[in-house]
Design a protein around this motif. Structure first.
Motif, PDB file in Angstrom:
ATOM      1  N   GLY A  37       0.815  -1.210   0.000  1.00 50.87           N
ATOM      2  CA  GLY A  37       0.000   0.000   0.000  1.00 50.87           C
ATOM      3  C   GLY A  37       0.847   1.258   0.000  1.00 50.87           C
ATOM      4  O   GLY A  37       0.554   2.220  -0.714  1.00 50.87           O
ATOM      5  N   SER A  79      -4.192   2.041  -3.532  1.00 57.17           N
ATOM      6  CA  SER A  79      -3.409   2.086  -2.298  1.00 57.17           C
ATOM      7  C   SER A  79      -4.285   2.427  -1.092  1.00 57.17           C
ATOM      8  O   SER A  79      -4.183   1.773  -0.035  1.00 57.17           O
ATOM      9  CB  SER A  79      -2.271   3.108  -2.433  1.00 57.17           C
ATOM     10  N   LEU A 126      -6.605  -0.493  -0.294  1.00 61.42           N
ATOM     11  CA  LEU A 126      -5.847  -1.574   0.336  1.00 61.42           C
ATOM     12  C   LEU A 126      -5.607  -1.268   1.817  1.00 61.42           C
ATOM     13  O   LEU A 126      -5.797  -2.137   2.685  1.00 61.42           O
ATOM     14  CB  LEU A 126      -4.516  -1.753  -0.386  1.00 61.42           C
TER      15      LEU A 126
END
Length: 317
Positions: free
Chosen positions: A76, A128, A131
């Motif tokens: 991430g 990102s 996540l």
């Protein structure tokens, strides 16, 4: 008596060869396109950010955190940093083509279209943040999103083009991975996390000022008011020395806050070497000698790597 001249056949192996050549060319184009998109993420910068994240997570966990969590944060964090860098390249595409250091990037060379870069950066950012939201906690997720927005909106679009203090205030987003890593493990932020944040924050100033000295003509050409462009070399070196001392001072002050002997000795040793190198740059400037700012730039990376390696070792002891 006539001579019969044979002409090459138009079918068979040559046709297969032509198809093979086209396939090789296609694969080469795909590989070049992939390299261009990877280049937009500035992987060397991402790698440097991750150097600080894992040791911080180990310290927060007082040992080895969940490998699954480490993997998620690394992925991430890499995607978030990559997204911020891609969007930075998109926003700065006008000045990147003016600077020798950046004119070979994918957007100035038209290897990647601006719209494609924008979409790529936004997708990376969305992935990102998603996540982090799914697999960590709200604080780590909020810090990740804030770091992307700060770097691209506050720093790239505003600070970088309008003030010589851009490097100082831009250091906030560069130090964020420390807070993100700690928050991912604990769901909160402790004094040690803020101390490590301060180390990275102050460290960035001598690190980037050294780079800006090297490329000050580039920044001047692009109209970017980096400190070496608008201030005397004496003023720049004064700030380099000042912030190097602050970096080392904060790192040593962390020692009583639960850091171990390995960290403390390392902070003193490599910190002393960092200070010496910053003073060497200042003395070379005062004597009118070649500055060699990249020596300090590269040593600063070594300093940060060794210091955070000591953080990781102490967390395991």
């Amino acid at each position: 008596m006539s001579t019969i001249t044979e002409r090459p056949a138009t079918g068979g192996a040559p046709t297969a060869g032509t198809k093979a050549d086209r396939e090789v060319s296609r694969r080469a184009d795909v590989a070049a396109r992939i390299r261009a998109y990877v280049a937009l993420t500035k992987p060397r910068i991402v790698e440097l950010l991750l150097i600080t994240t894992v040791p911080t997570m180990m310290l927060a966990a007082d040992g080895l955190p969940s490998l699954w969590l480490v993997g998620v944060v690394l992925l991430g964090g890499s995607l978030a940093a990559g997204a911020a860098n891609v969007l930075n390249c998109y926003i700065d595409r006008d000045i990147d083509q003016l600077m020798q250091r950046t004119r070979r990037r994918p957007l100035p060379t038209h290897t990647v279209a601006p719209r494609s870069a924008l979409v790529f950066g936004l997708v990376l950012a969305a992935v990102s943040v998603t996540l982090m939201a799914v697999f960590t906690n709200w604080l780590a997720t909020a810090l990740t999103l804030a770091a992307i927005v700060y770097y691209d909106v506050v720093y790239t679009m505003w600070l970088k083009r309008n003030t010589s203090q851009n490097t100082f205030w831009g250091g906030i987003c560069g130090s964020a991975p420390v807070l993100i890593g700690w928050a991912a493990v604990t769901g909160s932020l402790a004094p040690q996390a803020w101390g490590l944040f301060a180390v990275v924050f102050f460290w960035q100033l001598p690190h980037f000022y050294a780079l800006a000295i090297k490329f000050k003509d580039d920044y001047r050409r692009a109209g970017i008011p980096m400190l070496p462009v608008v201030a005397s070399i004496r003023r720049v070196n004064l700030e380099i020395v000042l912030y190097t001392w602050l970096t080392v001072l904060v790192s040593v002050l962390l020692w009583p806050l639960g850091m171990g002997l390995v960290y403390g000795v390392t902070a003193l040793a490599v910190g002393g070497m960092f200070i010496v190198e910053s003073h060497r740059l200042s003395r070379r400037a005062g004597r009118g000698e070649p500055l060699k700012p990249m020596r300090l730039f590269h040593w600063s990376i070594t300093y940060l790597t060794i210091l955070f390696a000591a953080v990781a070792v102490d967390a395991l002891l």
